[in-house]
Design a protein around this motif. Sequence first.
Motif, PDB file in Angstrom:
ATOM      1  N   ILE A   5       0.821  -1.217   0.000  1.00  0.00           N
ATOM      2  CA  ILE A   5       0.000   0.000   0.000  1.00  0.00           C
ATOM      3  C   ILE A   5       0.850   1.260   0.000  1.00  0.00           C
ATOM      4  CG2 ILE A   5      -1.645   1.356   1.382  1.00  0.00           C
ATOM      5  CD1 ILE A   5      -2.805  -1.340   2.355  1.00  0.00           C
ATOM      6  N   TYR A   6       1.942   1.266   0.770  1.00  0.00           N
ATOM      7  CA  TYR A   6       2.660   2.517   1.028  1.00  0.00           C
ATOM      8  C   TYR A   6       3.962   2.692   0.250  1.00  0.00           C
ATOM      9  CZ  TYR A   6      -0.487   3.636   4.880  1.00  0.00           C
ATOM     10  OH  TYR A   6      -1.595   3.966   5.619  1.00  0.00           O
ATOM     11  N   GLU A   7       4.554   1.618  -0.230  1.00  0.00           N
ATOM     12  CA  GLU A   7       5.876   1.731  -0.835  1.00  0.00           C
ATOM     13  C   GLU A   7       5.912   2.752  -1.967  1.00  0.00           C
ATOM     14  OE1 GLU A   7       9.691   1.525  -2.000  1.00  0.00           O
ATOM     15  OE2 GLU A   7       8.851   0.783  -0.121  1.00  0.00           O
ATOM     16  N   GLN A   8       4.873   2.772  -2.802  1.00  0.00           N
ATOM     17  CA  GLN A   8       4.878   3.686  -3.957  1.00  0.00           C
ATOM     18  C   GLN A   8       4.771   5.151  -3.543  1.00  0.00           C
ATOM     19  OE1 GLN A   8       5.598   1.925  -6.526  1.00  0.00           O
ATOM     20  NE2 GLN A   8       5.162   0.043  -5.388  1.00  0.00           N
ATOM     21  N   SER A   9       4.235   5.398  -2.347  1.00  0.00           N
ATOM     22  CA  SER A   9       4.042   6.792  -1.915  1.00  0.00           C
ATOM     23  C   SER A   9       5.221   7.331  -1.110  1.00  0.00           C
ATOM     24  CB  SER A   9       2.763   6.908  -1.073  1.00  0.00           C
ATOM     25  OG  SER A   9       2.879   6.132   0.117  1.00  0.00           O
ATOM     26  N   PHE A  10       6.173   6.458  -0.754  1.00  0.00           N
ATOM     27  CA  PHE A  10       7.312   6.928   0.032  1.00  0.00           C
ATOM     28  C   PHE A  10       8.212   7.827  -0.816  1.00  0.00           C
ATOM     29  CE2 PHE A  10       7.127   2.973   2.958  1.00  0.00           C
ATOM     30  CZ  PHE A  10       6.236   3.622   3.791  1.00  0.00           C
ATOM     31  N   SER A  11       8.882   8.740  -0.134  1.00  0.00           N
ATOM     32  CA  SER A  11       9.748   9.709  -0.807  1.00  0.00           C
ATOM     33  C   SER A  11      10.984   9.041  -1.402  1.00  0.00           C
ATOM     34  CB  SER A  11      10.188  10.774   0.211  1.00  0.00           C
ATOM     35  OG  SER A  11      11.242  11.561  -0.294  1.00  0.00           O
ATOM     36  N   LYS A  12      11.471   9.590  -2.488  1.00  0.00           N
ATOM     37  CA  LYS A  12      12.719   9.102  -3.089  1.00  0.00           C
ATOM     38  C   LYS A  12      13.917   9.420  -2.192  1.00  0.00           C
ATOM     39  CE  LYS A  12      13.515  13.372  -5.716  1.00  0.00           C
ATOM     40  NZ  LYS A  12      13.689  13.974  -7.051  1.00  0.00           N
ATOM     41  N   ASN A  13      13.708  10.289  -1.196  1.00  0.00           N
ATOM     42  CA  ASN A  13      14.786  10.657  -0.276  1.00  0.00           C
ATOM     43  C   ASN A  13      14.840   9.748   0.950  1.00  0.00           C
ATOM     44  OD1 ASN A  13      15.418  12.947  -1.871  1.00  0.00           O
ATOM     45  ND2 ASN A  13      13.752  14.082  -0.918  1.00  0.00           N
ATOM     46  N   SER A  14      13.959   8.748   1.006  1.00  0.00           N
ATOM     47  CA  SER A  14      13.921   7.802   2.120  1.00  0.00           C
ATOM     48  C   SER A  14      14.555   6.491   1.672  1.00  0.00           C
ATOM     49  CB  SER A  14      12.475   7.569   2.557  1.00  0.00           C
ATOM     50  OG  SER A  14      12.378   6.434   3.383  1.00  0.00           O
ATOM     51  N   HIS A  15      15.499   5.962   2.459  1.00  0.00           N
ATOM     52  CA  HIS A  15      16.280   4.805   2.002  1.00  0.00           C
ATOM     53  C   HIS A  15      16.288   3.625   2.966  1.00  0.00           C
ATOM     54  CE1 HIS A  15      18.169   6.963  -1.424  1.00  0.00           C
ATOM     55  NE2 HIS A  15      17.940   8.008  -0.656  1.00  0.00           N
ATOM     56  N   GLY A  16      15.813   3.782   4.184  1.00  0.00           N
ATOM     57  CA  GLY A  16      15.926   2.710   5.167  1.00  0.00           C
ATOM     58  C   GLY A  16      14.791   1.707   5.095  1.00  0.00           C
ATOM     59  N   PHE A  17      15.102   0.424   5.211  1.00  0.00           N
ATOM     60  CA  PHE A  17      14.106  -0.654   5.295  1.00  0.00           C
ATOM     61  C   PHE A  17      13.148  -0.649   4.099  1.00  0.00           C
ATOM     62  CE2 PHE A  17      14.602   0.963   9.795  1.00  0.00           C
ATOM     63  CZ  PHE A  17      15.641   0.097  10.106  1.00  0.00           C
ATOM     64  N   ARG A  18      13.695  -0.432   2.918  1.00  0.00           N
ATOM     65  CA  ARG A  18      12.856  -0.434   1.720  1.00  0.00           C
ATOM     66  C   ARG A  18      13.463  -1.328   0.657  1.00  0.00           C
ATOM     67  NH1 ARG A  18      11.633   5.409  -0.396  1.00  0.00           N
ATOM     68  NH2 ARG A  18      10.348   4.146  -1.803  1.00  0.00           N
ATOM     69  N   PRO A  19      12.636  -1.956  -0.194  1.00  0.00           N
ATOM     70  CA  PRO A  19      13.173  -2.818  -1.251  1.00  0.00           C
ATOM     71  C   PRO A  19      14.106  -2.049  -2.171  1.00  0.00           C
ATOM     72  CG  PRO A  19      10.795  -3.085  -1.041  1.00  0.00           C
ATOM     73  CD  PRO A  19      11.162  -1.922  -0.198  1.00  0.00           C
ATOM     74  N   ASN A  20      15.234  -2.652  -2.495  1.00  0.00           N
ATOM     75  CA  ASN A  20      16.204  -2.096  -3.442  1.00  0.00           C
ATOM     76  C   ASN A  20      16.790  -0.759  -3.006  1.00  0.00           C
ATOM     77  OD1 ASN A  20      15.763  -4.299  -5.254  1.00  0.00           O
ATOM     78  ND2 ASN A  20      13.865  -3.298  -5.888  1.00  0.00           N
TER      79      ASN A  20
END
Length: 609
Positions: free
Chosen positions: A123-138
């Motif tokens: 639900i949320y991965e697509q809405s996260f900022s490109k400036n956020s890098h922790g605990f996210r795929p790739n």
Amino acid sequence: MRHLRNPITVLKSLTEKSWEKTYKFERLYRNLYNPEFYLLAYKNIYAADGNMTQGADGTTIDDMNMGRIERIIANLKDHSYQPNPARRTYIEKKNSTKKRPLGIPSSNDKLIQEVVRMILESIYEQSFSKNSHGFRPNRSCHTALKQIKETFTATKWFIEGDIKACFDSFDHHALINILRRRINDEYFIALMWKFLKAGYMEQWEYHETYSGVPQGSGISPILANIYLSELDEFMREYKEKFDTGSNAKRKVNPEYKKAVNRYRKCRNEYADIRDTLDNKEKLQAKAHIKRVRMEMHNHPTYKDIDPDFKRIQYCRYADDFIVGVIGSKSDAENIKTDIKSFLSEKLGLEMSDQKTKITHTSDMARFLSYDITVSRHTGLKRNKNGVSRRSYGGRVKLYLPKEKWIAKLQEYKAFKIKKDENNKEKWIPMHRGKLINREDIEIISKYNSEIRGLYNYYCLANNATVMSKFSYIMEYSMYKTFARKYRISMKKAIDKYRRNGEFVVDYYTKKGQKQCVFYNKGFRKQTVPSGNYADILPQYQKYDKPNSIAARLKRGICEYCGEKSDNIRMHHVRRLKDLSDNTEWERLMKEKRRKSLAVCLNCHSKIHD
């Protein structure tokens, strides 16, 4: 409707709808009734080291079976499910005497949390900022550092963000309100409340949780990103208001403009009289022009402080963030104050004044254990065509701090420091007693993995080659460990294993004899890290391959006795190397090279007798 029972299809459907920012998700809770979701969740988490550690209820991931999954679903359907309080333990912080708390959930809670995590991530991965890098795929520390290197160019100030006890301070009501913006399913929201309020057990005493996300749980990372994405959005809006001016209209530094005019005038004067000069005078004139040109290059092209041109950049990894500012120090101080106010008023978080530093970019800022600075060098460099060009100042430089690799040597107890008669330090490699009783291949593999691990993390550093000093100490520590193991001199140990200038250990596999060589790949700086070191959280992986853990559980055949059974359960061990050859089931697991074995109820009882 059968295709909806495939969890991957459901997750992909949620992801597709997540692109619609106004879309509200309903009927999410019913996905928790789907056994296939738990099999996918089980596949994702079963291999983690901590899954053989008991939670507050005394269970582990061992003895997983379809009956256990059905009981979980039944409790969720009648809403009697209540998460167990996490068993709290404390682990030491690196290079510190302090300890941080870690919660260990029960194995059933881990399974449900993994299902919830996959749903929330879709639900949320697509809405996260490109400036956020922790605990996210790739994404990873490396992608964060790469972003800083590419976007923080020419910044004048760093703001090193530090939030006090961030994960323990999240306001539960604020977090639930954020979830409700996109989720319209009160059963699912009620489940989130249960996880947040589950509490923890310490010294057999129950403690309630009034704030924060469950430490050590599978949903903590995604909940933290959902909560801190509010900060990401605040910084995006702040940047839109703060950024002023364009590169095309930037004011040129008056000193640079004067120097350019002097250089042009000097060249024109020389051109007018060149034919009247002798060779000695020509050489003197060229030297004078060169000095004037170098003086021009000593001045930055643009003004350091230009009220009509300002920029900020922002990067976050988990609860650590850094802001780069092109502007005055007062601008940086105002930004720091505004961020502090936002965190306090909107998210209930406290920013540490002591640890949140404003650093000039000519000095070093510390982020993700790298030292970061911005180069002021503007000397001449020849390009690939051999033409001298002014090197562009303002490039971001990443450095491996000396104390980091020294701390690793101290952690491994690989050396000691002595002082000579002149009080000068002398570093002496030491053997490592804890490794002496291990096999030869284990010793060299241990050293290699520790060297590669540090290099893989710091390979983006401009001074990555200083790792050779770390490697040198580790190499001679290894020599001394082998010498102590066989009670021979270090020279004899080296001669015993040295082949063609390399330290080599032979070992045997099913395919025959192989060799393991001490690390010899070098320590060059890399612009892109080799291999995949992103913090990948598995999601859309195929979980029903013929030999997958889920397929083996559903197949209904005991891998120990070979009998068909409706009550297959998974037996797990922590490490294969801990197994002996004393029992048939241990020999079978070593032969299959698996830390799990699908067995019937009778065989599982025999294994645990």
